[in-house]
Scaffold this motif. Structure first.
Motif, mmCIF file in Angstrom:
data_model
loop_
_atom_site.group_PDB
_atom_site.id
_atom_site.type_symbol
_atom_site.label_atom_id
_atom_site.label_comp_id
_atom_site.label_asym_id
_atom_site.label_seq_id
_atom_site.Cartn_x
_atom_site.Cartn_y
_atom_site.Cartn_z
ATOM 1 N N GLY A 130 28.813 7.730 -34.118
ATOM 2 C CA GLY A 130 27.682 6.950 -33.624
ATOM 3 C C GLY A 130 26.739 7.730 -32.717
ATOM 4 O O GLY A 130 25.901 7.126 -32.046
ATOM 5 N N ARG A 131 26.833 9.050 -32.736
ATOM 6 C CA ARG A 131 25.997 9.882 -31.855
ATOM 7 C C ARG A 131 24.763 10.369 -32.617
ATOM 8 O O ARG A 131 24.516 11.569 -32.743
ATOM 9 C CB ARG A 131 26.822 11.043 -31.306
ATOM 10 N N PHE A 132 23.979 9.424 -33.132
ATOM 11 C CA PHE A 132 22.839 9.757 -33.983
ATOM 12 C C PHE A 132 21.756 10.513 -33.217
ATOM 13 O O PHE A 132 21.095 11.394 -33.775
ATOM 14 C CB PHE A 132 22.264 8.480 -34.600
ATOM 15 N N ALA A 133 21.561 10.163 -31.954
ATOM 16 C CA ALA A 133 20.532 10.845 -31.164
ATOM 17 C C ALA A 133 20.876 12.325 -31.001
ATOM 18 O O ALA A 133 19.987 13.185 -31.034
ATOM 19 C CB ALA A 133 20.388 10.177 -29.796
ATOM 20 N N ASP A 134 22.158 12.633 -30.837
ATOM 21 C CA ASP A 134 22.577 14.040 -30.723
ATOM 22 C C ASP A 134 22.304 14.780 -32.032
ATOM 23 O O ASP A 134 21.816 15.918 -32.018
ATOM 24 C CB ASP A 134 24.071 14.122 -30.396
ATOM 25 N N THR A 135 22.629 14.139 -33.172
ATOM 26 C CA THR A 135 22.394 14.783 -34.459
ATOM 27 C C THR A 135 20.910 15.071 -34.644
ATOM 28 O O THR A 135 20.521 16.162 -35.068
ATOM 29 C CB THR A 135 22.884 13.885 -35.612
ATOM 30 N N LEU A 136 20.083 14.089 -34.323
ATOM 31 C CA LEU A 136 18.644 14.257 -34.493
ATOM 32 C C LEU A 136 18.118 15.376 -33.600
ATOM 33 O O LEU A 136 17.305 16.210 -34.035
ATOM 34 C CB LEU A 136 17.925 12.943 -34.176
ATOM 35 N N ARG A 137 18.593 15.437 -32.364
ATOM 36 C CA ARG A 137 18.137 16.470 -31.432
ATOM 37 C C ARG A 137 18.518 17.865 -31.940
ATOM 38 O O ARG A 137 17.703 18.800 -31.897
ATOM 39 C CB ARG A 137 18.745 16.224 -30.049
ATOM 40 N N VAL A 138 19.744 18.017 -32.436
ATOM 41 C CA VAL A 138 20.188 19.316 -32.947
ATOM 42 C C VAL A 138 19.392 19.696 -34.201
ATOM 43 O O VAL A 138 18.945 20.842 -34.348
ATOM 44 C CB VAL A 138 21.704 19.293 -33.251
ATOM 45 N N ALA A 139 19.182 18.727 -35.096
ATOM 46 C CA ALA A 139 18.430 18.996 -36.324
ATOM 47 C C ALA A 139 16.986 19.375 -36.002
ATOM 48 O O ALA A 139 16.421 20.281 -36.619
ATOM 49 C CB ALA A 139 18.473 17.780 -37.239
ATOM 50 N N GLU A 140 16.410 18.700 -35.031
ATOM 51 C CA GLU A 140 15.032 18.998 -34.639
ATOM 52 C C GLU A 140 14.929 20.416 -34.079
ATOM 53 O O GLU A 140 13.992 21.161 -34.398
ATOM 54 C CB GLU A 140 14.555 17.976 -33.609
ATOM 55 N N GLY A 141 15.894 20.799 -33.265
ATOM 56 C CA GLY A 141 15.894 22.155 -32.722
ATOM 57 C C GLY A 141 16.018 23.206 -33.806
ATOM 58 O O GLY A 141 15.306 24.206 -33.799
ATOM 59 N N TRP A 142 16.904 22.948 -34.775
ATOM 60 C CA TRP A 142 17.078 23.906 -35.860
ATOM 61 C C TRP A 142 15.859 23.986 -36.750
ATOM 62 O O TRP A 142 15.555 25.036 -37.323
ATOM 63 C CB TRP A 142 18.324 23.564 -36.678
ATOM 64 N N SER A 143 15.129 22.867 -36.904
ATOM 65 C CA SER A 143 13.929 22.898 -37.753
ATOM 66 C C SER A 143 12.864 23.808 -37.161
ATOM 67 O O SER A 143 12.013 24.332 -37.892
ATOM 68 C CB SER A 143 13.374 21.484 -37.933
#
Length: 249
Positions: A130-143
């Motif tokens: 349920g840590r969707f905000a963490d996933t989004l933050r990491v994906a955004e950084g990698w993009s």
């Protein structure tokens, strides 16, 4: 050999057939790498990660055993490495989905590891917790760090979709379609359909798909939606009858 395998894995398509058809070449590259340099810890981790991804697709227990062996070897060579920690956590998730996500694993995924494996493998772990905000933050950084990496962009686009950041998700799908023209047209059209009701583009994108791939994920998902929307229930039933049971589950 290691870098060739990594590039090949990043360029794999979304369908299971595409992954499995090219899997042996990647296996051969990585196995050759560890034969030439048995102390190359990250190559062992990459091979373990590759095996776990294959197991997730085909349920072959031999892949899981291979992953375990490679992880044990990596533990001997690079204990405490963040990529190893996350790959081990994903292996354990596959064998016990109810296992709690350890804070050490969260830190390894979200910290500055400079390795896209931790995004690829960490996404299902974070999302399951349920840590969707963490996933989004990491994906955004990698993009930002790797803006032409399809694997990164694919994860980022779907996390943006889940977060209802539709315009941003469409922008990322446009970038992906520029990298590989047409490959993500159906995904983009489905997103647009979901938020605007514009069915024509979605129908056109689904109909352009190769019929042989309409029993694979995610193509079958798009076809289901399009047939349901148009109430073409006879065709939907025929598609259901052809679909592999593991996809329906």
């Amino acid at each position: 050999l290691y870098l060739q395998a990594r590039i090949a894995r990043q360029q794999l398509g979304a369908s299971a057939a595409d992954v499995l058809s090219r899997a042996q070449r990647i296996t051969n590259l990585l196995q050759d790498a560890v034969r030439r340099d048995p102390d190359f810890g990250l190559a062992h981790v990459e091979l373990a990660n590759h095996f776990t991804q294959l197991y997730a697709l085909n349920g072959d227990a031999a892949q899981l055993r291979g992953a375990s062996e490679q992880l044990d070897e990596a533990e001997r060579l690079i204990p405490g490495d963040p990529v190893l920690i996350v790959t081990r956590a994903f292996y354990e998730y596959l064998t016990n989905a109810d296992r709690k996500l350890d804070p050490v694993v969260v830190n390894a995924i979200t910290g500055p590891t400079q390795d896209t494996i931790n995004l690829q493998v960490g996404q299902p772990l974070l999302d399951a917790a349920g840590r969707f905000a963490d996933t989004l933050r990491v994906a955004e950084g990698w993009s930002r760090l790797d803006p032409a990496n399809e694997l990164v962009l694919d994860i980022y686009a779907w996390e943006l979709t889940s977060a209802r950041r539709t315009r941003d998700a469409l922008r990322v799908f446009d970038i992906m379609n520029n990298i590989r023209p047409g490959a993500y047209a159906a995904a983009r059209a489905r997103l647009l359909f979901s938020y605007t009701g514009r069915a024509a583009d979605f129908k056109s994108a689904v109909e352009r798909m190769d019929a042989d791939h309409l029993t694979e994920w995610p193509a079958i998902w798009y076809a289901f939606d399009e047939l349901r929307f148009e109430r073409r229930y006879g065709e939907l039933q025929r598609l259901l009858d052809r679909a592999p049971k593991d996809i329906l589950a």
